[in-house]
Design a protein around this motif. Sequence first.
Motif, PDB file in Angstrom:
ATOM      1  N   ILE A   1       6.333   7.384  -7.014  1.00  0.00           N
ATOM      2  CA  ILE A   1       5.706   6.058  -6.951  1.00  0.00           C
ATOM      3  C   ILE A   1       6.757   5.013  -7.312  1.00  0.00           C
ATOM      4  O   ILE A   1       7.460   5.146  -8.315  1.00  0.00           O
ATOM      5  CB  ILE A   1       4.490   5.966  -7.887  1.00  0.00           C
ATOM      6  N   LYS A   2       6.861   3.998  -6.474  1.00  0.00           N
ATOM      7  CA  LYS A   2       7.803   2.896  -6.715  1.00  0.00           C
ATOM      8  C   LYS A   2       7.008   1.599  -6.824  1.00  0.00           C
ATOM      9  O   LYS A   2       6.107   1.353  -6.030  1.00  0.00           O
ATOM     10  CB  LYS A   2       8.803   2.762  -5.567  1.00  0.00           C
ATOM     11  N   LYS A   3       7.382   0.777  -7.817  1.00  0.00           N
ATOM     12  CA  LYS A   3       6.734  -0.513  -8.015  1.00  0.00           C
ATOM     13  C   LYS A   3       7.735  -1.665  -8.002  1.00  0.00           C
ATOM     14  O   LYS A   3       7.361  -2.810  -8.175  1.00  0.00           O
ATOM     15  CB  LYS A   3       5.966  -0.514  -9.336  1.00  0.00           C
TER      16      LYS A   3
ATOM     17  N   ALA B   1       0.248   1.334  -1.076  1.00  0.00           N
ATOM     18  CA  ALA B   1      -1.029   1.241  -1.781  1.00  0.00           C
ATOM     19  C   ALA B   1      -1.091  -0.008  -2.656  1.00  0.00           C
ATOM     20  O   ALA B   1      -1.947  -0.113  -3.529  1.00  0.00           O
ATOM     21  CB  ALA B   1      -1.236   2.491  -2.639  1.00  0.00           C
ATOM     22  N   GLY B   2      -0.201  -0.954  -2.415  1.00  0.00           N
ATOM     23  CA  GLY B   2      -0.178  -2.179  -3.204  1.00  0.00           C
ATOM     24  C   GLY B   2      -0.700  -3.366  -2.423  1.00  0.00           C
ATOM     25  O   GLY B   2      -1.271  -3.225  -1.340  1.00  0.00           O
TER      26      GLY B   2
ATOM     27  N   HIS C   1       3.181  -1.327  -4.982  1.00  0.00           N
ATOM     28  CA  HIS C   1       2.843   0.068  -5.250  1.00  0.00           C
ATOM     29  C   HIS C   1       3.006   0.874  -3.962  1.00  0.00           C
ATOM     30  O   HIS C   1       2.185   0.767  -3.053  1.00  0.00           O
ATOM     31  CB  HIS C   1       1.400   0.178  -5.754  1.00  0.00           C
ATOM     32  N   VAL C   2       4.067   1.646  -3.866  1.00  0.00           N
ATOM     33  CA  VAL C   2       4.240   2.525  -2.716  1.00  0.00           C
ATOM     34  C   VAL C   2       4.250   3.970  -3.211  1.00  0.00           C
ATOM     35  O   VAL C   2       4.885   4.286  -4.221  1.00  0.00           O
ATOM     36  CB  VAL C   2       5.518   2.207  -1.899  1.00  0.00           C
ATOM     37  N   ILE C   3       3.498   4.813  -2.519  1.00  0.00           N
ATOM     38  CA  ILE C   3       3.442   6.235  -2.834  1.00  0.00           C
ATOM     39  C   ILE C   3       4.280   6.955  -1.782  1.00  0.00           C
ATOM     40  O   ILE C   3       3.994   6.870  -0.586  1.00  0.00           O
ATOM     41  CB  ILE C   3       1.996   6.761  -2.823  1.00  0.00           C
ATOM     42  N   ILE C   4       5.313   7.635  -2.239  1.00  0.00           N
ATOM     43  CA  ILE C   4       6.224   8.347  -1.342  1.00  0.00           C
ATOM     44  C   ILE C   4       5.961   9.843  -1.505  1.00  0.00           C
ATOM     45  O   ILE C   4       6.043  10.371  -2.611  1.00  0.00           O
ATOM     46  CB  ILE C   4       7.690   8.022  -1.676  1.00  0.00           C
TER      47      ILE C   4
END
Length: 101
Positions: A12-14, A33-34, A89-92
């Motif tokens: 997860i990267k924010k 997801a952001g 919010h990105v889910i990789i």
Amino acid sequence: MQRGSITIKQIIKKRDDLSFTLSQACLVRFYNAGQSYLQIDDGEVIPPGEAFIEGDLNGPGIDHSYKLVFLPNATPPAIDKPRVYGGNHVIIRLMKRKANA
């Protein structure tokens, strides 16, 4: 075609990441997801709730350094966890063959 089990790792990267590096990945999925837009490598722009997938199922895998930049969204969607998180919010999901994991 390469065969074998696959391992899946979730990251997860924010924040922006100008050098998110992958080595020998057979598939990578970026799910935004952001509330912001996500730009990948100065090209692909992923709106909230959308995904971008790249893969190399038959070759040696993906060796690449991605540039991930969050962009402002004038009309962000409402927060609705777990589908939409506040802010960036990105889910990789990173998939590799066990031989390369």
